[in-house]
Write an enzyme that holds these catalytic residues in place. Sequence first.
Site, PDB file in Angstrom:
ATOM      1  N   LYS A   1       0.824  -1.209   0.000  1.00 18.73           N
ATOM      2  CA  LYS A   1       0.000   0.000   0.000  1.00 18.73           C
ATOM      3  C   LYS A   1       0.859   1.261   0.000  1.00 18.73           C
ATOM      4  CE  LYS A   1      -3.943  -2.506   1.608  1.00 18.73           C
ATOM      5  NZ  LYS A   1      -4.503  -3.310   2.660  1.00 18.73           N
ATOM      6  N   ARG A   2       2.164   1.094   0.188  1.00 17.38           N
ATOM      7  CA  ARG A   2       3.046   2.256   0.150  1.00 17.38           C
ATOM      8  C   ARG A   2       3.328   2.709  -1.285  1.00 17.38           C
ATOM      9  NH1 ARG A   2       4.885  -0.707   4.371  1.00 17.38           N
ATOM     10  NH2 ARG A   2       6.276  -1.917   3.075  1.00 17.38           N
TER      11      ARG A   2
END
Length: 313
Positions: A249-250
């Site tokens: 998700k980064r």
Amino acid sequence: MRTMRGRFAPSPTGEIHLGNAWTALLAWLQVRAAGGTMVLRVEDLDPDRSRTEYGEKLMVDMKWLGLDWDEGPDVGGYYAPYCQAERRGLYQAALERLTAAGLVYPCYCTRAELAASAPHGGENERVYAGICRRRKLDDARQVIRHPALRLAVPPGEICFSDLHAGFRSQDISREIGDFIMRRSDGIHAYQLAVVVDDAAMNITHVLRGDDLLSSTPRQLLLYRLLGLKAPVFTHVPLLIDQEGHRLSKRQQALSIAVLRERGVKAESIIGYLAWKAGLLERCQQVKASELIAGFAVDKLPSGQLIVEYPLPV
Ligand code: GLU
């Protein structure tokens, strides 16, 4: 024969990305190709990491991709609620059953003790050496610290046949040790919650990323100890970036919302993923619903799948 019931069970800890869309699409296709029921369960078990808005956003993103569900937090269903934060009572009840069977014990180990005592187990997980199973607790420890709760794992191999990863087996007592059922902060462990939920929601088929393949023997052990029927598992390879890291998700650039804002069409994302999955001969725009007829688990590729960016569609 039972109607297939499958699920997508994301954790709302960030915006969903191409890697989440990949497993969501394949889980959805497995269910839709069998004329089954699709469940969306939001795994917001960990209050520190989960955010309500991410749960809402992921539903927007999935609908935009053309991936729908028959039961879920927004539409409800027979097995409601569909958010884990509202299902804690069920996890606690299962834990109490295991405790009553003498299978759970409190663990007062500190991080430092764990690090010092644990030899490395399989797949880089640390083996819990069973310190608290053996030690007589002194009163001071009990007063100072809230314990985590661990499962006393019986020795022996857990074997299963995965529809994609094939035959697997693991002796959890040797490779992992007694694993956590409830953390010291009172949050039930993923391993327990996922088993309780999949069984309670009558899930027959679980398709998910192969990062969870190593969790499956622990989950199968819990199914056995709780006397529950386990689903059929299909673990699919994860998408990885050019440097060999799995998408996370980064990586903002590959979030579905960012791709949408940049003007990438849902059909392009689905087409790209379907091509990666071996469901299309070339990368072309397609609707998710157009893939249902041609879907088969045996078409899915093995090994790591590197994402091209920008997407070649
Ligand atoms: N909530 C887990 C995740 O987002 C998936 C759990 C599962 O599919 O079993 O990684």
